[in-house]
Write a protein that holds these residues in place. Structure first.
Motif, short mmCIF file in Angstrom:
data_model
loop_
_atom_site.label_atom_id
_atom_site.label_comp_id
_atom_site.label_asym_id
_atom_site.label_seq_id
_atom_site.Cartn_x
_atom_site.Cartn_y
_atom_site.Cartn_z
N ALA A 1 31.96 24.13 -29.85
CA ALA A 1 33.47 24.36 -29.24
C ALA A 1 34.39 23.81 -30.43
CB ALA A 1 33.56 23.52 -27.99
N LYS A 2 35.45 23.78 -30.05
CA LYS A 2 36.49 23.14 -30.92
C LYS A 2 36.09 21.53 -31.08
CE LYS A 2 40.14 25.94 -32.12
NZ LYS A 2 40.77 26.14 -33.16
N LYS A 3 36.27 20.97 -32.13
CA LYS A 3 36.19 19.50 -32.23
C LYS A 3 36.90 18.81 -31.20
CE LYS A 3 37.14 15.79 -35.52
NZ LYS A 3 37.10 15.34 -36.98
N GLN A 4 38.26 19.36 -31.17
CA GLN A 4 39.24 18.57 -30.21
C GLN A 4 38.71 18.61 -28.99
OE1 GLN A 4 42.05 17.40 -31.64
NE2 GLN A 4 42.09 16.25 -29.49
N THR A 5 37.75 19.47 -28.46
CA THR A 5 37.32 19.66 -27.04
C THR A 5 36.39 18.45 -26.93
OG1 THR A 5 37.33 22.02 -27.05
CG2 THR A 5 35.77 20.96 -25.66
N TYR A 6 35.51 18.23 -27.76
CA TYR A 6 34.67 17.02 -27.95
C TYR A 6 35.47 15.62 -27.95
CZ TYR A 6 31.06 20.73 -28.15
OH TYR A 6 30.29 21.71 -28.18
N LEU A 7 36.56 15.80 -28.72
CA LEU A 7 37.21 14.53 -28.72
C LEU A 7 37.99 14.14 -27.32
CD1 LEU A 7 39.06 14.85 -32.13
CD2 LEU A 7 37.36 13.17 -31.46
N TYR B 1 31.20 12.70 -24.29
CA TYR B 1 29.93 12.50 -23.37
C TYR B 1 30.03 11.04 -23.01
CZ TYR B 1 28.42 17.15 -25.04
OH TYR B 1 28.30 18.33 -25.49
N THR B 2 29.59 11.01 -21.58
CA THR B 2 29.36 9.65 -20.95
C THR B 2 27.87 9.48 -20.88
OG1 THR B 2 29.68 10.66 -18.91
CG2 THR B 2 31.52 9.79 -19.63
N SER C 1 25.91 8.90 -29.36
CA SER C 1 25.44 9.55 -30.75
C SER C 1 26.58 10.84 -30.94
CB SER C 1 24.07 9.91 -30.85
OG SER C 1 23.37 8.78 -30.80
N ARG C 2 26.46 11.23 -30.03
CA ARG C 2 27.38 12.75 -29.91
C ARG C 2 28.64 12.35 -30.22
NH1 ARG C 2 24.46 15.66 -25.23
NH2 ARG C 2 22.60 16.86 -26.38
N ASN C 3 29.05 11.39 -29.63
CA ASN C 3 30.61 11.04 -29.61
C ASN C 3 30.97 10.55 -31.05
OD1 ASN C 3 31.07 11.74 -26.91
ND2 ASN C 3 30.76 9.70 -26.26
N TYR C 4 29.98 9.90 -31.78
CA TYR C 4 30.24 9.40 -33.02
C TYR C 4 30.22 10.31 -33.87
CZ TYR C 4 28.81 7.36 -37.26
OH TYR C 4 28.85 7.29 -38.66
N ALA C 5 29.28 11.49 -33.76
CA ALA C 5 29.24 12.39 -34.92
C ALA C 5 30.62 13.23 -34.67
CB ALA C 5 28.06 13.49 -34.23
N THR C 6 31.24 13.28 -33.20
CA THR C 6 32.43 14.18 -33.40
C THR C 6 33.44 13.42 -34.35
OG1 THR C 6 31.75 14.72 -31.18
CG2 THR C 6 34.07 14.91 -31.61
N LYS C 7 33.43 12.31 -34.16
CA LYS C 7 34.42 11.83 -35.02
C LYS C 7 34.20 11.74 -36.42
CE LYS C 7 36.01 8.52 -31.41
NZ LYS C 7 36.29 7.09 -30.92
N GLU C 8 33.02 12.09 -37.02
CA GLU C 8 32.55 12.12 -38.20
C GLU C 8 32.68 13.36 -38.89
OE1 GLU C 8 31.89 9.29 -40.38
OE2 GLU C 8 32.47 8.24 -38.57
#
Lengths: 740, 249
Positions: free
Chosen positions: B162-168, B172-173, B76-83
């Motif tokens: 943090a920066k969006k790029q950080t989460y990209l 998260y695993t 869910s978090r990874n998805y949100a990051t991309k959105e």
């Protein structure tokens, strides 16, 4: 001062100026500066001069006994010298150096920092030192914890090393701007203020406590003695507040610096209660502020291990201790075998339950050894198991082999799935133990069923136990492939007992732990029946009811001779027969040795003994529980002594062949244990650690989601069990300190 | 340009999410008042009807609602990051609360720091049970931060900024406790540090974290199962279970 025991002072040629002038300053010890000096040209005793900050001070004659110098260099037996620094007026920190005026020799310009204020505060300094932290942070892993105090007092304190995580020398200097320069030692200043506080308290016991500790300032952002005292009135008479915190307070979770939630957050909390009424629950405990890290002595062991052994360790062998036990000896053989096959520096023995190696000659001086209990005090067993896991996880070997370490078994059980996914795990299994009701007990039933799925191989010193395990547990053939017989090797220099030695005034030898397993009570009955024979007993005390009596010499024809660590300590010619009365066993090491030296043997036939002694190599007692059978068999062996000796000779030849070092290496090789990386156990079974896991696997997606969310709140679980000492309840001290 | 994307991860919080959304709105409104451009994303992962209803009612006109079907918080978090469209992203879970200044204070702090920084609140106020207390985060530049301790304790919660790029770069695993590895937030913290990131606190900020969550008994179970994070040398190369974003409702 006797310098000969000091580890710093090895005479080396590096100190040599010419072939006839040589010396070394060993260092500062308390209030003395000591060393050794030899000048061939000096016909009388040499004279050395002490310089304090470059200014000539006093002189001494070189005439103290230094046998270590003489032993190393062949001369200089009286080359020692000591300067008494207590007689010199010293202000602050000075630099000491020594010169031989006559020749100009200046010990390669060696100099030492010194303050006369340090040594008088030795006890207080020891209280504030955190050795494991110090060794880890300053790369001094090779120091023993006991050596840390000397290092700190002679070097570290002058280099502004922090003695513990809560004293920041730079912070202290920064907050005392009026005191500048190297002549002032922050730690000494603090400890002197502590002493002043106590002196003032003695004079004015009812005085304003704040006035007397006004001078006592924070040692860092992490420790404020005034706050510490204000929060914990029970410490009012404590002479060293920082020392108390280092030794006890931080383990007890005592507050040592004010941590306060700011007013604007408190105000917001009030407002937010309209949005979320459940926030009321935090209102009453908003001053309970917890902050990591929670430091234990064991915290730094992985870092220390990494400093000591770097990334060279490929094989870790865990053993509880290295005393006189057969399993201990086997662990050292295993280490030697791997050292021969791999790089010698790549093998590490971790001793989990002792702070020393009791049998020094079993372990080569170059072998890597880590004595866990020498490195630190563990909070509890869980702490030790967790630390062991963190150590091996940091060193990242290819293989871990357990030889009877309970902590290692627990580590295999707790983390076997994870460990076996990245390296090979092995364990030794010797025999079942039996409890007082005769039920199987010990490591095999305790751990093998749980842990087997994570093990690559199980080594056994006899085949009988493998068959027994197969019959009891019914493991599949695939699983049983993990079990390998590794016959223990014999020492290479074993003597062979002289034959034809049938003098009847010789004695019968019995050796082993005086534990119920070995049945020394049967020995007592046997000795009583064979009153004309003398029985000599070697072995440590144990849990047998006759142990104390045997050791005390209460039986007429049983002589107790203590413990030996090497067979060379026994005069084999004194004995004409070896008796073994084990009720359960693998292959007793002593029995193996006796067979190999050609000693006639009468023994029980339990466990793997039959793989060493049978009717062709000794006399076997079928009923191991009955003294009468032993008595009869002994009489037969004595009457037919020629036959007895022939059997012994045959036993020696056969045992030496099977239990040779070369055979041992070959068996290890054939088992695959030397392979760089054996195939890891399949994770299918490894995944099912406990029944609870299968419950988790059957969780609904909702529950798994909540686990994800909840698992992020690991701190909550931790702090549920961490309770801070309440300053108001002086008698209610230590609460729980959460284990990791 | 959007300065900060605020992401709320929700599942079946029911009425509890209402308080969360109020504080999110407060924080966003305050940030906008201070001149920031913020956006709100709520990711509803297999929600129940009550949660979805409340979110729809409260967020429809101020943010974007995503209904997904991962059944997994990491996904869910990874998805949100991309959105997200913001330069920075900050996460909150559907039953926790932010302090009002969280968004703006983080943004201001981030302006003084390099990109490879993850920000955390200074205080975590755990509420809702008899053991409510305050947990103070440690700044990596603080004197008591010791990397050696990171193998025994997780210094920071996962609710970061943090920066969006950080989460990209560091998605998260998922927790895959069947193999004995979990605490993926701890692993994430460690992994980012090993790649040169600093974890710092924003002084004077707070998160309010709800205790007594449904599923905590399973947390105890996880603890009993000796699940460990992948944060030591021996386990660093273990292949983490990959995330799969294909199950978007």
């Amino acid at each position: 001062m006797n310098s000969t025991n000091n580890h710093l002072l090895v005479p080396t040629a590096a100190n040599e100026v010419s072939s006839n002038i040589i010396g070394n300053i060993d260092g500062v010890f308390g209030a003395s500066l000591a060393g050794w000096f030899y000048c061939e040209a000096d016909s009388d005793e040499s004279t050395l001069t002490l310089f304090v900050d470059g200014v000539e001070s006093n002189t001494v004659k070189v005439n103290e006994s230094r046998p270590d110098v003489s032993e190393n260099l062949g001369f200089g037996g009286n080359s020692g010298f000591t300067f008494d620094l207590s007689s010199i007026e010293i202000d602050g920190v000075v630099e000491l150096s020594v010169k031989h005026r006559k020749s100009g020799y200046d010990f390669f310009s060696q100099s030492f920092n010194y303050s006369s204020d340090v040594h008088p505060l030795k006890m207080q300094i020891a209280e504030i030192l955190f050795p494991q932290y110090y060794r880890a942070k300053y790369g001094l892993a090779s120091l023993n914890n006991e050596d840390v105090l000397h290092h700190y007092m002679s070097e570290g304190i002058y280099s502004d090393f922090n003695p513990n995580p809560w004293f920041d020398v730079k912070y202290y200097r920064k907050n005392h701007p009026s005191k500048k320069g190297r002549k002032w030692l922050p730690v000494i200043d603090y400890l002197q203020r502590e002493a002043s506080r106590m002196e003032l308290q003695k004079v004015e016991p009812e005085g304003d406590e704040h006035s007397e500790i006004n001078e006592l300032m924070a040692t860092s952002e992490l420790f404020d003695p005034q706050h510490y005292l204000a929060m914990h009135q029970d410490l009012k008479s404590m002479t060293n507040l920082l020392g108390h915190y280092v030794q006890f307070g931080h383990y007890e979770g005592r507050s040592c610096v004010e941590r306060r939630v700011p007013d604007h957050i408190r105000n917001e909390l009030e407002v937010y209660q309209d949005i979320e009424p459940a926030l009321l629950s935090i209102s009453n405990s908003i001053d309970w502020v917890v902050r990591y890290p929670i430091i234990k002595e064991s915290t730094y062991l992985p870092e220390i291990s990494e400093l000591l052994f770097k990334d060279q360790i490929e094989v870790v062998i865990c053993v509880p201790f290295i005393t006189v036990g057969g399993a201990d000896l086997l662990a050292t053989y295993l280490a030697r075998a791997y050292e021969q096959q791999f790089d010698p520096d790549s093998v590490l023995i971790i001793v989990t339950n002792s702070d020393e190696i009791e049998v020094q000659n079993w372990v080569d001086s170059s072998t890597n050894v880590l004595l866990l209990e020498k490195e630190c005090n563990f909070a509890d067993k869980e702490d030790k198991i967790s630390t062991l896991h963190r150590i091996v996880s940091t060193l990242a070997p290819q293989k871990i082999i357990n030889v009877n370490s309970n902590e290692c078994w627990e580590m295999f059980r707790n983390f076997g799935a994870q460990l076996s996914s990245v390296l090979n795990l092995y364990a030794y299994a010797f025999c079942f133990d039996y409890d007082i009701k005769g039920r199987r007990a010990g490591y095999i039933p305790e751990y093998i069923p749980d842990v087997l799925r994570s093990l690559t191989k199980v080594f056994c010193d006899n085949s009988s136990i493998i068959q027994e395990i197969r019959e009891i547990y019914g493991f599949s053939d695939d699983v049983m492939q993990k079990f390998h017989t590794l016959y223990s090797p014999l020492p290479s220099d074993l003597p062979l007992r002289a034959t034809g030695n049938t003098e009847r005034n010789k004695k019968i030898l019995w050796a082993g732990r005086l534990a119920h397993q070995k049945r020394p009570d049967l020995l007592v009955k046997i000795a009583s029946a064979l009153a004309n024979e003398t029985f000599v007993v070697f072995g440590p005390a144990g849990n047998s009811k006759v142990s104390d009596d045997i050791i005390a010499g209460r039986y007429k024809n049983i002589e107790y001779q203590g413990v030996f660590s090497d067979i060379s300590e026994i005069d084999l010619d004194e004995y004409f027969l070896y008796l073994n009365t084990s009720q359960w066993d693998g292959i007793p090491t002593m029995l193996l040795l006796m067979c190999a030296v050609g000693m006639p043997i009468v023994t029980s036939d339990v466990g793997g003994i039959g793989e060493v002694v049978d009717d062709s190599t000794g006399w076997v007692v079928k009923n191991a529980a009955e003294a009468q059978d032993y008595i009869t068999t002994l009489r037969m062996a004595i009457v037919n002594f020629y036959e007895t000796e022939q059997r012994a000779l045959h036993g020696a030849a056969r045992t030496r062949k099977i239990h040779s070092w070369d055979n041992y290496i070959q068996d290890l090789m054939l088992s695959g244990a030397f392979s760089e990386r054996e195939e890891l156990p399949k994770n299918l079974e490894a995944a099912v650690i406990h029944n609870d896991i299968s419950t988790a696997q059957n969780c609904t997606n909702d529950e798994i989601y909540e686990v994800d969310r909840a698992s992020e709140s690991i701190e909550e679980t931790f702090y549920d069990s961490l309770k801070v000492v309440d300053a108001e309840q002086q008698g209610d001290q230590v609460k729980n300190v959460a284990s990791q | 340009m959007v300065n900060v994307s605020c992401v709320v991860n929700a599942h079946k919080e029911g009425n509890l999410i209402y308080a969360t959304l109020q504080t999110v709105k407060l924080a966003c409104a305050y940030a906008q008042e201070c001149g920031l451009s913020v956006e709100v994303h709520v990711v509803l992962d297999k929600p129940d009807a009550v949660t979805e209803h409340i979110v729809t009612r409260e967020v429809s006109d101020i943010g974007t609602i995503h209904v997904v079907n991962f059944g997994d918080l990491a996904n869910s978090r990874n998805y949100a990051t991309k959105e997200c469209n913001g330069e920075f992203i900050t996460f909150i879970d559907g039953d926790d609360l932010w302090c009002e200044s969280w968004v703006v204070d983080c943004f201001l702090a981030a302006q003084k720091l390099p990109d490879n920084v993850v920000l955390h609140p200074e205080f975590n106020l755990y509420f809702g049970s008899h053991s409510s207390h305050v947990f103070q985060h440690v700044d990596m530049d603080a004197p008591d931060f010791d990397i050696a301790c990171l193998t025994t304790m997780n210094f920071w919660t996962a609710l970061s900024f943090a920066k969006k790029q950080t989460y990209l770069d560091f998605p998260y695993t998922r927790n895959d406790i069947k193999d004995g590895f979990g605490y993926e937030d701890w692993t994430w913290n460690y992994r980012t540090i090993m790649h040169g990131f600093k974890h710092k606190i924003v002084p004077g900020t707070a998160h309010y974290i709800r205790k007594g969550k449904h599923g905590e008994s399973l947390l105890e179970l996880s603890n009993k199962m000796n699940v460990i994070p992948r944060i030591m040398k021996l386990y660093e190369n273990y292949d983490a279970v990959s995330t799969d974003l294909k199950d978007v409702a």
